[in-house]
Design an enzyme around this catalytic site. Structure first.
Site, mmCIF file in Angstrom:
data_model
loop_
_atom_site.group_PDB
_atom_site.id
_atom_site.type_symbol
_atom_site.label_atom_id
_atom_site.label_comp_id
_atom_site.label_asym_id
_atom_site.label_seq_id
_atom_site.Cartn_x
_atom_site.Cartn_y
_atom_site.Cartn_z
ATOM 1 N NE ARG A 133 -7.503 -22.141 -5.076
ATOM 2 C CZ ARG A 133 -8.283 -21.359 -4.366
ATOM 3 N NH1 ARG A 133 -9.457 -21.800 -3.973
ATOM 4 N NH2 ARG A 133 -7.939 -20.136 -4.041
ATOM 5 C CE1 TYR B 270 -8.612 3.930 -2.449
ATOM 6 C CE2 TYR B 270 -10.493 5.384 -2.142
ATOM 7 C CZ TYR B 270 -9.555 4.513 -1.629
ATOM 8 O OH TYR B 270 -9.574 4.211 -0.291
ATOM 9 N N GLY C 15 0.806 -1.211 0.000
ATOM 10 C CA GLY C 15 0.000 0.000 0.000
ATOM 11 C C GLY C 15 0.843 1.266 0.000
#
Lengths: 461, 80
Positions: free
Chosen positions: A294, A204, A167
């Site tokens: 999966r 964002y 971040g």
């Protein structure tokens, strides 16, 4: 390919039990591989044969490809189900199994490789017309380009250092003025922090929700089994999952599921897979982020609303079968919720809590299912993840499912080890959660605020 | 001075250094303050520090790195 007669289960815990049950249902014999620490796990007790792979460390047992291939050869099993985690998305393992003339229950190695790589998967999504988080696709070339791009995407946008990670070096701008001010500073910071002033720009998402679509394919045709919402996460681990995503409007939901089918058709997907998306409530848009090739932990909520046994279908498809249902046959009835019961103490910052299970009482009743990996008298080893089992409920509506979950949690007793049951007892009563006002950051914020007292009350401490 | 045996509070795999190839947390003769990390224990894919609850002089580890310890099994010794 011929139907599977003998299946090696290359996993442990609750998913190994789940696969045992599906195999038994189909009259398939089972070979359970275990580490030395797992000889007495529930799936080993259920299996027709047990093979010890090696020491407890996963690298020497469940991740040791050579040992697994030896077990496959020695047991004479004609197929391997990898479950989730461990080798389930390891293309080299899938390739080696196929090279031995055995069946890997999942997509082919090339598909695992292609869709397992985030950059490749993003490109495949774009080529299939599936939306991805809009952004600069590389470094921005200056202020003017950034402003024009941000105008196209719509605010808020974020800029982040091209050389940064995690971040770090991220700045959010809500207007063109803010962005114009942020860019020179962000560039200077990126240069100082990472030695590289390059910046990426992308949309964002203020209150992102995690939505995913279950797909099932036979290599030719692909259908979807509707979507799940898994926004409640702690340290990027899902803890509570629902199906369907109740807050999506029907038009958007149809578009979302169609996009997942488009992308999986484009890669001629075989087996069960999940397309993960972020949903942006502000822009009312969904963006593909990655594919899991999966079965997933949270697959039961999909089974509850569709009535389709996903693991059974995986085994039938791997044995050479075609899809047994068309898209029109797939119904979405009611609402289902799953909570993960982990050996962690929510009142002590989720401290891991392995040890003896002395008491085990599972809730029962219509619309209640418990996928367990434990039994009374079982000792939970400290070497693997903390998932003990999953409590799943279904109801005619989301509200009914929530009420049923509250009652089922009251009927669940695991002791004396601490589990996340208390967390879920607190969550199921929370007004914001009940109203569906959550995002991927909601749980961590809640855990620092109202959650502290709510968990204490729920755990009776 | 008395010798105190420090135990792992949790079952799991013990690591004596912060990362592979790095020096061990404590060497014999090192001084230990309350709260110092003596080892890491890997339990259910989390790494939890084993911290000193008493100050003293480190005497030595009683196990090798990557040993599996049960709660109550001794990890190292401290002069207190």
């Amino acid at each position: 390919m011929a139907p599977i007669r003998k299946l090696l289960i290359a996993n442990r815990g609750e998913i190994a039990v789940r696969i045992q049950r599906a195999a038994r249902d189909l009259g398939i014999r089972t070979v359970q591989v275990v580490s030395e620490a797992d000889r007495d796990m529930l799936a080993a007790r259920m299996a027709d044969e047990v093979i010890v792979l090696g020491p407890p460390a996963a690298s020497k047992s469940y991740l040791a490809v050579d040992r697994l291939l030896d077990a496959l050869r020695d047991s004479g099993a004609d197929a391997v189900h990898p479950g989730y985690g461990f080798l389930s998305e390891n293309a080299d393992f899938a390739r080696a199994v196929t090279a031995m003339g055995r069946i890997f229950v999942g997509p082919d190695a090339d598909t695992i490789e292609r869709m397992g790589d985030k950059v490749n998967a993003r490109q495949a999504a774009i080529a299939a017309g599936v939306p991805v988080v809009p952004g600069s696709e590389g470094r921005i070339k200056g202020l003017e380009q950034a402003l024009s791009l941000a105008g196209e995407i719509g605010y808020p946008v974020m800029v982040k250092a091209a050389a940064g990670g995690g971040g770090r070096g991220i700045r959010v701008s809500h207007t063109a003025e803010e962005l114009a001010a942020a860019i020179p500073t962000a560039m200077a910071e990126a240069k100082a922090g990472f030695g590289d002033p390059g910046l990426y720009l992308e949309a964002y998402i203020e209150k992102a929700r995690h939505i995913e679509v279950q797909v099932l394919g036979d290599g030719e045709d692909v259908i979807h089994l509707h979507e799940r919402e898994c926004s409640l996460q702690r340290r990027r681990q899902k803890v509570w999952e629902e199906a369907p995503a109740a807050m999506l409007d029907p038009g958007l939901r149809a578009e979302l599921c169609a996009s997942a089918v488009r992308l999986s058709r484009a890669v001629r997907y075989r087996g069960a897979g999940t397309m993960e998306y972020l949903y942006d409530p502000g822009r009312q848009a969904f963006y593909f982020i990655e594919m899991n090739t999966r079965i997933q932990v949270e697959h039961p909520v999909t089974e509850m609303i569709t009535g389709i046994d996903l693991v059974r279908e995986m085994l039938l498809i791997a044995g050479g079968g075609r899809l047994r249902m068309s898209q029109e046959d797939v119904r979405c009835t009611g609402h289902a919720i799953e909570v993960r019961i982990n050996a962690e103490d929510p009142a002590r910052n989720f401290m891991p809590n392995p040890g003896h299970v002395e008491t085990l009482r599972l809730p029962e009743g219509p619309g209640i299912r418990f996928d367990e990996g434990i039994y009374a008298g079982y000792r939970v080893p400290p070497f693997y993840d903390s998932l003990l089992g999953k409590l799943i409920v279904a109801g005619a509506s989301r509200e009914e499912a929530l009420d049923r979950m509250a009652a089922a949690l009251d009927g669940l007793e695991i002791g004396p080890i601490a589990t996340t049951t208390a967390l879920h007892r607190a969550l199921v009563q929370d007004p914001a959660l009940r109203a569906g006002e959550v995002s991927t950051r909601w749980l961590e914020t809640w855990l620092e605020g109202p959650g502290v007292a709510a968990i204490k009350t729920a755990s009776g401490t | 001075m008395a010798t105190k045996r420090i135990e792992s509070p949790l079952p799991g795999v013990i690591y004596l250094s912060p990362a592979p190839g790095e020096p061990v947390f404590k060497a014999p003769g090192d001084s230990v303050a309350v709260g110092d990390t003596l080892a890491l224990v890997e339990v259910m894919k989390s790494y939890m520090p084993v911290e000193a609850d008493q100050a003293g002089i480190f005497r030595g580890y009683l196990v090798e790195t990557e040993t599996v310890l049960e709660p109550g099994e001794p990890l190292c010794e401290l002069e207190v």
